[in-house]
Design an enzyme around this catalytic site. Sequence first.
Site, PDB file in Angstrom:
ATOM      1  CB  ILE A  24      -0.897   0.049   1.248  1.00 40.99           C
ATOM      2  CG1 ILE A  24      -1.713  -1.234   1.397  1.00 40.99           C
ATOM      3  CG2 ILE A  24      -1.788   1.285   1.229  1.00 40.99           C
ATOM      4  CD1 ILE A  24      -2.749  -1.439   0.322  1.00 40.99           C
ATOM      5  CG  PHE A  25       2.409   5.209  -2.405  1.00 41.22           C
ATOM      6  CD1 PHE A  25       3.750   5.233  -2.028  1.00 41.22           C
ATOM      7  CD2 PHE A  25       1.823   6.390  -2.843  1.00 41.22           C
ATOM      8  CE1 PHE A  25       4.486   6.409  -2.085  1.00 41.22           C
ATOM      9  CE2 PHE A  25       2.549   7.568  -2.917  1.00 41.22           C
ATOM     10  CZ  PHE A  25       3.883   7.580  -2.528  1.00 41.22           C
ATOM     11  N   GLY A  26       1.387   5.055   0.895  1.00 44.08           N
ATOM     12  CA  GLY A  26       0.848   6.129   1.708  1.00 44.08           C
ATOM     13  C   GLY A  26       1.504   7.445   1.355  1.00 44.08           C
ATOM     14  CE1 TYR A  27      -2.561  11.208  -1.469  1.00 42.08           C
ATOM     15  CE2 TYR A  27      -2.429   8.843  -1.879  1.00 42.08           C
ATOM     16  CZ  TYR A  27      -3.156  10.022  -1.842  1.00 42.08           C
ATOM     17  OH  TYR A  27      -4.497  10.006  -2.181  1.00 42.08           O
ATOM     18  N   GLY A  28      -0.409  10.556   2.373  1.00 41.30           N
ATOM     19  CA  GLY A  28      -1.092  11.528   3.217  1.00 41.30           C
ATOM     20  C   GLY A  28      -1.000  11.100   4.667  1.00 41.30           C
ATOM     21  CB  SER A  29      -3.551  10.672   7.316  1.00 43.72           C
ATOM     22  OG  SER A  29      -4.436   9.793   6.644  1.00 43.72           O
ATOM     23  CD  GLU A 101      -7.310   6.346   3.093  1.00 41.38           C
ATOM     24  OE1 GLU A 101      -7.512   7.321   2.332  1.00 41.38           O
ATOM     25  OE2 GLU A 101      -6.723   6.449   4.174  1.00 41.38           O
TER      26      GLU A 101
END
Length: 251
Positions: A24-29, A101
Amino acid sequence: MEPTSVVVELQDIVNENDKKSLWIFGYGSLCWNPGFSFEKAVAGTIHGYSRKFWQGNSTHRGTEEKPGRVVTLVKEKGSVVHGLAFQISGEAALSYLNKRECKLGGYVVEFARFYPRARNISFNTILYIATAQNELWLGDAPASDIADQIVESCGASGHNVEYLIRLAAFMHYHFPNEKDDHLFAIERLVIMKLRDRKACLKALMGDERETITFISNASLDDLQRDGLEERQNSFQYAANVPVKIMRCLNM
Protein backbone atom coordinates in the site's frame (compact mmCIF):
# COMPACT_ATOMS: atom_id res chain seq x y z
CA MET A 1 -4.32 6.66 29.49
CA GLU A 2 -0.52 6.89 29.57
CA PRO A 3 1.09 7.73 26.19
CA THR A 4 2.94 4.84 24.55
CA SER A 5 5.83 5.03 22.12
CA VAL A 6 6.41 2.76 19.14
CA VAL A 7 9.51 3.20 17.00
CA VAL A 8 9.43 1.63 13.54
CA GLU A 9 12.58 1.46 11.45
CA LEU A 10 12.08 2.07 7.74
CA GLN A 11 13.57 -0.56 5.47
CA ASP A 12 15.78 0.46 2.55
CA ILE A 13 16.33 -2.91 0.90
CA VAL A 14 13.50 -4.89 -0.67
CA ASN A 15 14.17 -8.40 -1.96
CA GLU A 16 12.58 -10.44 -4.75
CA ASN A 17 10.31 -12.31 -2.33
CA ASP A 18 8.96 -9.01 -1.04
CA LYS A 19 7.83 -8.14 -4.55
CA LYS A 20 5.25 -10.93 -4.34
CA SER A 21 3.57 -9.26 -1.38
CA LEU A 22 0.76 -6.75 -1.38
CA TRP A 23 1.93 -3.16 -0.86
CA ILE A 24 0.00 0.00 0.00
CA PHE A 25 1.40 3.43 -0.90
CA GLY A 26 0.85 6.13 1.71
CA TYR A 27 1.23 9.78 0.74
CA GLY A 28 -1.09 11.53 3.22
CA SER A 29 -2.13 10.58 6.73
CA LEU A 30 -0.92 7.00 6.19
CA CYS A 31 2.62 8.39 6.43
CA TRP A 32 2.14 9.19 10.12
CA ASN A 33 -0.99 7.26 11.09
CA PRO A 34 -1.24 4.02 9.09
CA GLY A 35 -3.75 2.49 11.51
CA PHE A 36 -3.10 -1.11 10.38
CA SER A 37 -0.49 -3.81 10.93
CA PHE A 38 2.25 -4.19 8.33
CA GLU A 39 5.38 -6.27 7.75
CA LYS A 40 7.67 -3.53 6.43
CA ALA A 41 7.55 0.20 5.74
CA VAL A 42 9.77 1.49 2.92
CA ALA A 43 10.43 5.12 1.96
CA GLY A 44 10.41 5.97 -1.72
CA THR A 45 8.54 7.49 -4.65
CA ILE A 46 5.96 6.97 -7.34
CA HIS A 47 6.15 8.77 -10.68
CA GLY A 48 3.58 10.56 -12.82
CA TYR A 49 1.57 12.07 -9.95
CA SER A 50 1.62 15.20 -7.80
CA ARG A 51 0.20 15.62 -4.28
CA LYS A 52 -2.55 18.26 -3.94
CA PHE A 53 -4.88 19.51 -1.20
CA TRP A 54 -7.80 19.24 -3.61
CA GLN A 55 -10.05 16.77 -1.79
CA GLY A 56 -12.68 17.86 0.72
CA ASN A 57 -13.21 15.87 3.90
CA SER A 58 -16.29 15.88 6.12
CA THR A 59 -15.62 12.78 8.23
CA HIS A 60 -12.03 13.02 9.51
CA ARG A 61 -10.79 16.63 9.24
CA GLY A 62 -13.97 18.61 8.70
CA THR A 63 -17.76 18.50 8.79
CA GLU A 64 -20.52 18.56 6.19
CA GLU A 65 -21.07 22.23 6.98
CA LYS A 66 -17.37 23.07 6.87
CA PRO A 67 -15.31 20.40 5.06
CA GLY A 68 -11.57 20.35 5.54
CA ARG A 69 -8.96 19.80 2.85
CA VAL A 70 -6.83 16.66 2.55
CA VAL A 71 -4.45 15.47 -0.12
CA THR A 72 -5.08 13.37 -3.16
CA LEU A 73 -2.92 12.47 -6.15
CA VAL A 74 -3.32 14.14 -9.51
CA LYS A 75 -1.72 12.70 -12.63
CA GLU A 76 1.04 14.97 -13.79
CA LYS A 77 3.74 13.94 -16.25
CA GLY A 78 7.27 14.30 -14.92
CA SER A 79 6.22 14.69 -11.27
CA VAL A 80 7.06 12.42 -8.35
CA VAL A 81 5.44 11.89 -4.96
CA HIS A 82 7.43 10.83 -1.90
CA GLY A 83 5.84 8.59 0.68
CA LEU A 84 5.85 5.16 2.29
CA ALA A 85 5.05 1.72 0.93
CA PHE A 86 3.59 -0.68 3.50
CA GLN A 87 3.93 -4.44 3.03
CA ILE A 88 0.78 -6.15 4.29
CA SER A 89 -0.48 -9.71 4.67
CA GLY A 90 -4.02 -10.96 5.08
CA GLU A 91 -7.21 -9.02 4.46
CA ALA A 92 -7.52 -7.01 7.69
CA ALA A 93 -5.58 -4.03 6.38
CA LEU A 94 -7.52 -3.91 3.11
CA SER A 95 -10.83 -4.09 4.95
CA TYR A 96 -9.75 -1.26 7.25
CA LEU A 97 -8.51 0.89 4.37
CA ASN A 98 -11.63 0.25 2.32
CA LYS A 99 -13.68 1.76 5.14
CA ARG A 100 -11.25 4.58 5.96
CA GLU A 101 -10.29 5.65 2.46
CA CYS A 102 -13.18 4.55 0.22
CA LYS A 103 -16.38 4.52 2.27
CA LEU A 104 -15.54 7.49 4.51
CA GLY A 105 -13.04 9.33 2.33
CA GLY A 106 -14.57 8.75 -1.09
CA TYR A 107 -11.30 7.54 -2.62
CA VAL A 108 -10.89 4.99 -5.40
CA VAL A 109 -8.19 2.38 -5.96
CA GLU A 110 -5.41 2.64 -8.54
CA PHE A 111 -2.01 1.01 -8.97
CA ALA A 112 1.43 2.55 -9.48
CA ARG A 113 5.06 1.46 -9.59
CA PHE A 114 6.94 2.23 -6.38
CA TYR A 115 10.68 2.96 -6.30
CA PRO A 116 12.35 2.52 -2.89
CA ARG A 117 14.89 5.12 -1.87
CA ALA A 118 17.67 2.52 -2.22
CA ARG A 119 16.62 1.98 -5.85
CA ASN A 120 17.56 -1.69 -5.67
CA ILE A 121 14.19 -2.87 -7.00
CA SER A 122 10.69 -1.63 -7.86
CA PHE A 123 7.22 -3.10 -7.41
CA ASN A 124 3.53 -2.33 -7.78
CA THR A 125 1.58 -0.63 -5.00
CA ILE A 126 -2.08 0.11 -4.33
CA LEU A 127 -3.04 3.79 -4.26
CA TYR A 128 -6.13 5.39 -2.77
CA ILE A 129 -6.93 8.61 -4.62
CA ALA A 130 -9.84 11.01 -5.05
CA THR A 131 -11.06 12.16 -8.45
CA ALA A 132 -13.13 15.04 -9.77
CA GLN A 133 -16.16 12.70 -9.77
CA ASN A 134 -16.04 12.54 -5.97
CA GLU A 135 -18.90 14.50 -4.35
CA LEU A 136 -16.43 16.13 -1.92
CA TRP A 137 -13.96 17.11 -4.64
CA LEU A 138 -12.90 20.74 -4.15
CA GLY A 139 -10.21 21.03 -6.80
CA ASP A 140 -7.67 23.77 -7.25
CA ALA A 141 -7.83 27.10 -5.44
CA PRO A 142 -5.39 29.88 -4.49
CA ALA A 143 -2.94 28.63 -1.86
CA SER A 144 -4.10 31.30 0.58
CA ASP A 145 -7.72 30.14 0.28
CA ILE A 146 -6.69 26.52 0.86
CA ALA A 147 -4.72 27.61 3.95
CA ASP A 148 -7.74 29.53 5.28
CA GLN A 149 -9.94 26.47 4.89
CA ILE A 150 -7.42 24.28 6.71
CA VAL A 151 -7.08 26.75 9.58
CA GLU A 152 -10.87 26.91 10.01
CA SER A 153 -11.70 23.18 9.74
CA CYS A 154 -11.88 20.43 12.35
CA GLY A 155 -13.44 16.96 12.32
CA ALA A 156 -13.80 13.73 14.24
CA SER A 157 -10.11 12.82 13.83
CA GLY A 158 -8.85 16.25 14.85
CA HIS A 159 -8.00 19.63 13.41
CA ASN A 160 -7.19 20.04 9.74
CA VAL A 161 -4.02 21.91 10.77
CA GLU A 162 -2.74 18.75 12.49
CA TYR A 163 -3.13 16.79 9.26
CA LEU A 164 -1.13 19.37 7.31
CA ILE A 165 1.66 19.82 9.86
CA ARG A 166 2.23 16.11 10.37
CA LEU A 167 2.41 15.50 6.63
CA ALA A 168 4.83 18.38 6.12
CA ALA A 169 6.92 17.14 9.07
CA PHE A 170 7.13 13.70 7.48
CA MET A 171 8.52 15.22 4.31
CA HIS A 172 10.97 17.54 6.10
CA TYR A 173 12.35 14.66 8.16
CA HIS A 174 12.51 11.79 5.68
CA PHE A 175 13.09 13.72 2.45
CA PRO A 176 14.93 16.85 3.59
CA ASN A 177 16.47 17.55 0.19
CA GLU A 178 13.28 17.12 -1.83
CA LYS A 179 10.75 19.77 -2.82
CA ASP A 180 7.00 19.58 -2.50
CA ASP A 181 6.13 23.14 -3.48
CA HIS A 182 2.37 22.81 -3.02
CA LEU A 183 2.60 21.21 0.43
CA PHE A 184 5.33 23.51 1.74
CA ALA A 185 3.68 26.68 0.42
CA ILE A 186 0.45 25.84 2.27
CA GLU A 187 2.43 24.90 5.38
CA ARG A 188 4.09 28.32 5.41
CA LEU A 189 0.79 30.12 4.89
CA VAL A 190 -0.96 28.17 7.64
CA ILE A 191 1.82 28.94 10.12
CA MET A 192 1.60 32.64 9.20
CA LYS A 193 -2.18 32.68 9.59
CA LEU A 194 -1.98 30.96 12.98
CA ARG A 195 0.60 33.50 14.09
CA ASP A 196 -1.61 36.36 12.93
CA ARG A 197 -4.52 34.90 14.90
CA LYS A 198 -2.30 34.35 17.95
CA ALA A 199 -3.35 30.70 17.85
CA CYS A 200 -1.59 27.96 19.77
CA LEU A 201 -0.32 25.36 17.30
CA LYS A 202 0.32 22.78 20.01
CA ALA A 203 -3.34 22.93 21.05
CA LEU A 204 -4.35 21.91 17.53
CA MET A 205 -2.11 18.85 17.36
CA GLY A 206 -4.28 16.30 19.17
CA ASP A 207 -3.60 14.05 22.15
CA GLU A 208 -0.74 11.66 22.82
CA ARG A 209 -2.48 8.33 23.36
CA GLU A 210 0.01 6.61 21.09
CA THR A 211 3.13 7.76 19.29
CA ILE A 212 4.53 5.99 16.24
CA THR A 213 7.87 7.35 15.09
CA PHE A 214 9.36 6.16 11.80
CA ILE A 215 13.16 6.29 11.71
CA SER A 216 15.65 5.61 8.92
CA ASN A 217 18.81 3.52 9.26
CA ALA A 218 19.09 4.15 12.98
CA SER A 219 18.84 1.87 15.96
CA LEU A 220 16.70 2.62 18.98
CA ASP A 221 19.92 3.08 20.98
CA ASP A 222 21.07 5.73 18.51
CA LEU A 223 17.70 7.45 18.74
CA GLN A 224 17.84 7.57 22.52
CA ARG A 225 21.49 8.64 22.58
CA ASP A 226 20.81 11.54 20.25
CA GLY A 227 17.83 12.65 22.29
CA LEU A 228 15.43 12.38 19.34
CA GLU A 229 13.00 10.02 21.01
CA GLU A 230 12.07 12.52 23.69
CA ARG A 231 11.54 15.29 21.14
CA GLN A 232 9.49 13.15 18.79
CA ASN A 233 7.17 11.83 21.49
CA SER A 234 5.36 15.15 21.68
CA PHE A 235 3.36 14.27 18.54
CA GLN A 236 0.94 11.44 17.89
CA TYR A 237 2.32 9.37 14.98
CA ALA A 238 4.87 12.14 14.50
CA ALA A 239 7.88 12.15 12.23
CA ASN A 240 10.12 14.60 14.07
CA VAL A 241 8.27 17.90 14.06
CA PRO A 242 10.91 20.46 15.11
CA VAL A 243 10.58 21.79 18.64
CA LYS A 244 10.51 25.38 17.35
CA ILE A 245 7.26 24.55 15.52
CA MET A 246 5.72 23.16 18.72
CA ARG A 247 5.13 26.43 20.49
CA CYS A 248 2.17 28.75 20.90
CA LEU A 249 2.41 31.24 18.09
CA ASN A 250 1.41 34.20 20.20
CA MET A 251 4.33 36.44 19.30
